[in-house]
Design an enzyme around this catalytic site. Structure first.
Site, mmCIF file in Angstrom:
data_model
loop_
_atom_site.group_PDB
_atom_site.id
_atom_site.type_symbol
_atom_site.label_atom_id
_atom_site.label_comp_id
_atom_site.label_asym_id
_atom_site.label_seq_id
_atom_site.Cartn_x
_atom_site.Cartn_y
_atom_site.Cartn_z
ATOM 1 C CG PHE B 313 22.391 49.254 -29.741
ATOM 2 C CD1 PHE B 313 21.782 49.515 -31.030
ATOM 3 C CD2 PHE B 313 21.986 48.685 -28.509
ATOM 4 C CE1 PHE B 313 20.372 49.332 -30.995
ATOM 5 C CE2 PHE B 313 20.622 48.684 -28.571
ATOM 6 C CZ PHE B 313 19.769 48.844 -29.790
ATOM 7 C CG ASP B 314 29.091 50.471 -33.912
ATOM 8 O OD1 ASP B 314 30.038 50.343 -33.271
ATOM 9 O OD2 ASP B 314 29.111 50.868 -35.013
ATOM 10 C CE LYS B 315 30.335 56.412 -29.348
ATOM 11 N NZ LYS B 315 30.489 57.803 -29.827
ATOM 12 C CB THR B 318 23.313 51.961 -34.270
ATOM 13 O OG1 THR B 318 24.601 52.037 -33.078
ATOM 14 C CG2 THR B 318 23.712 51.181 -35.339
ATOM 15 C CE LYS B 492 33.051 48.081 -32.351
ATOM 16 N NZ LYS B 492 32.627 49.272 -33.151
#
Lengths: 77, 620
Positions: B313-315, B318, B492
């Site tokens: 997950f991207d913080k 999301t 990422k």
């Protein structure tokens, strides 16, 4: 030349091979530039030169193959 | 009925009529058979001709275009059957083929109907305000910028912005969520949403084929056509299988003189259940997803969704709502207001969620102009304000500019980070003058979603550009397996690649706006809450239209269900093919039984795929 694009929804296609068969048969008609049949949606996408062939003739060919057209949409160009 | 209506009726029901006539002839043939074998042969031949004529016609027109279709194989088998004196088998083959096609078409119509149901949602008319008059027009003829009126019970015909009025709107067509949302002046609304109560004037932004809904329809159709790897493999197999069986039939006929077996081979020459096993499950799976507001780019991505082992997950946006807020300001030099004012001045042009939080907090101040704005990706921003070089950014950016963080500021930052907030130091002329803490609210369902994913046996990680302490606090609160902090966008991508190198199948969940490279690097790129944001829909393999993490569980579950469904279909279909070939060669299966097995197996595969239409995540 007056090209016409028609997207026609056919009767339910039961096998993917039938889709290929219809595309080959329609694609070989004189004046038809491109014919694609999509199995998942039972759709025929056809592009043809109106001065060489009419939609009625394509429709007739489809009927001979045993497939009825349920609805169609036309785009010019 | 008038004659032309009769004709139309006949044409429409031709197939059914032929089946009835042929079936009746077969029954009559069996009955007459007790009295006269000749009458039986004649009636059976008539039945075969009745059912076989349209099949032969199709075969003939296909053959003229040099296409060998299954219709040709069936025609040869039936003609052969009549010639070798087995009229009953010929009748059975053609009758079963026609009946099978008829029943399959009807069932397939239901399977493919997800699109049809979506099409029903397309608005038929729009009411526009032209020269002060209300005029009803086709939705595609509304001009952008025109005012469209929608009343209670009406469908919104365009994508646009509400300029007047308020209403509760059901956006299920777009998001799959049927709980209505309240919209008012300034809200974005989408075509095909239903105004349940209220009145709206909408300024049209996108009409006709450009609306989000039209694009969704288009994408779902494209997705259903897109062939998954399994399907490509099966098509290769059948391209080889059919000619092989025809050759085998010819050889059998020539060398063993066993025409009966040779003809039966022709009947099983098209592995029908096998070739439709994958596409039909995909159509059903993608259709189900579309109805619940999950857009899948193609069958292969649904397959992948079923195989994912790690969710990254991207913080922001999301796991959190992305609605950032300034929670505290600390000032070392000057007062807090001054810190906020200078920071806001440089953030004015920023689209970053930190910048927008600072700007919102500073909205009541007149902001000085900033010059020479410089954005440091993953670091912060700087600019010249009132003759001073102002820098707003994280620790790394301060270090890069040789700015020392005083101990009292460091203490404040640490305390804020341990609360899960993101504090940003503000420096002027190379000296830290204070810091601003920003907090993002966790989504209420985030913790439960992480737990459910872990229960499904998946690893849940967070990849964020935020500092390790803040990230750690959030990861602990949510019970994540792992987190990586301080990541630049490129990092990422590297993080995802290293997970893949460990053998994980990685899904990356982002808001689709600033994490495009990561979405692309993952095995499955998932964008969230994407209604209206085209870029996200374009980039992601799978798009959750609503802003609800629960949909993720549903989508992954559906992927797994689809994968299982395809496996069942393929295994069953392969077994049928093997049994049929063995049965024919072992003289156990003949024309009628061969055709029956063929059609019945196709039907079973379709019915199995239909189960996917009714699939629901049991977690809801």
């Amino acid at each position: 030349m007056a090209y016409v694009n028609i997207t026609a929804r056919l009767e339910q296609l039961t096998c993917p091979d039938c889709a290929n068969m219809i595309a080959s048969v329609v694609g070989r008609l004189k004046g038809v530039e491109q014919a694609e049949v999509r199995y998942a949606t039972s759709k025929l996408l056809v592009r043809f030169d109106e001065s060489l062939i009419t939609w009625e003739a394509i429709d007739k060919t489809l009927a001979k193959l045993g497939y009825l057209v349920r609805s169609k949409v036309q785009q010019e160009g | 009925m008038r004659p032309e209506n009769w004709q139309l009726w006949l044409r429409k029901n031709e197939k059914l009529l032929i089946i009835i006539v042929s079936g009746a002839l077969i029954i009559l043939g069996w009955l007459m058979g007790y009295f006269s074998p000749l009458a039986r042969a004649i009636l059976m031949t008539a039945a075969a001709l009745a059912a076989g004529f349209p099949i032969a016609k199709t075969a003939w027109y296909a053959l003229r275009a040099e296409v060998i279709s299954i219709h040709l194989l069936v025609t040869i088998a039936a003609l052969g059957g009549i010639l070798i004196g087995d009229q009953w088998e010929a009748a059975a083959v053609t009758f079963l083929f026609a009946l099978g096609e008829f029943l399959e078409a009807r069932t397939l119509a239901k399977t493919r109907d997800a699109i049809g149901q979506l099409l029903d949602l397309v608005p038929a008319a729009a009411t526009v305000l032209r020269d002060g008059q209300e005029i009803e027009v086709d939705p595609s003829e509304v001009g952008t910028g025109e005012s469209v009126l929608v009343r209670s019970g009406g469908k919104i015909p365009v994508d646009g912005i509400v300029t007047k009025g308020s209403a509760s709107v059901n956006q299920a067509a777009i998001t799959g969520e049927s709980i209505p949302v309240e919209v008012t002046s300034g809200s974005q609304v989408f075509s095909s949403s239903i105004v349940e109560a209220g009145y709206l004037e909408i300024q049209a932004q996108r009409v006709g084929e450009d609306t989000t809904f039209a694009r969704i329809l288009h994408m779902v159709e494209e997705a259903q056509e897109r062939k998954a790897p399994t399907q490509k493999f099966i098509e290769k197999f059948s391209r080889w299988y059919t000619p092989a069986i025809i050759a085998l039939a010819a050889l059998t006929g020539l060398f063993t003189r066993n025409l009966h077996t040779a003809l039966t081979l022709l009947v099983i020459g098209c592995p029908g259940a096998l070739v439709i096993s994958t596409p039909i499950s995909m159509v059903a799976g993608i259709g189900n997803a579309a109805k619940s507001g999950v857009l899948v780019k193609g069958g292969e991505f649904l397959e992948k969704a079923g195989k994912v082992t790690l969710i990254a997950f991207d913080k922001t946006g999301t796991l959190t709502t992305g609605k950032t807020e300034v929670t505290a300001i600390s000032a070392l030099l000057g007062d807090e207001e001054e810190v906020l004012r200078l920071a806001a001045a440089v953030e004015k042009g920023s689209e970053h969620h930190i910048g927008s939080a600072i700007l919102r907090r500073a909205s009541s101040f007149p902001l000085p102009a900033a010059e020479g704005i410089q954005v440091f990706a993953g670091g912060g921003i700087s600019g010249q304000v009132e003759g001073k070089r102002i820098l707003v950014g994280n620790r790394r950016l301060l270090e890069q500019h040789n700015i020392i963080l005083p101990p009292e500021s460091e203490e404040w930052l640490t305390a804020r980070e341990e609360m899960g907030e993101t504090p940003v130091p503000v420096a002027a002329e190379g000296k830290v003058i204070g810091a601003i803490a920003i907090a993002d609210t966790l989504r209420p369902e985030a913790r439960e979603t992480a737990a459910k994913l872990q229960q499904m046996g998946k690893k849940v990680v967070m990849l964020t550009g935020d500092n390790p302490r803040t990230a750690g606090t959030i990861a602990r609160q949510l019970g994540l397996d792992e987190f990586q902090a301080n990541l630049l966008p490129g990092d990422k991508v590297e993080a995802i690649k290293s997970y893949q190198a460990q053998g994980q199948i990685v899904a990356m969940v982002g808001d689709g706006i600033n994490d495009t490279p990561a979405l692309a690097a993952a095995d499955l790129g998932i964008a969230m809450g994407a209604a209206g944001t085209d870029a996200a829909i374009e980039t992601a393999d799978l798009t959750l239209m609503s802003d609800d993490l629960d949909r993720l569980i549903g989508a992954l579950g559906l992927g797994r269900a689809t994968l299982a469904n395809i496996r069942q279909n393929v295994i069953f279909a392969v077994a049928v093919v093997l049994l049929l070939v063995a049965g024919v060669l072992g003289q156990k299966v003949f024309l009628a039984t061969g055709m029956l097995a063929h059609e019945a197996s196709v039907m079973l595969v379709i019915l199995n795929a239909m189960r996917l239409l009714a699939w629901k995540p049991n977690t809801r």
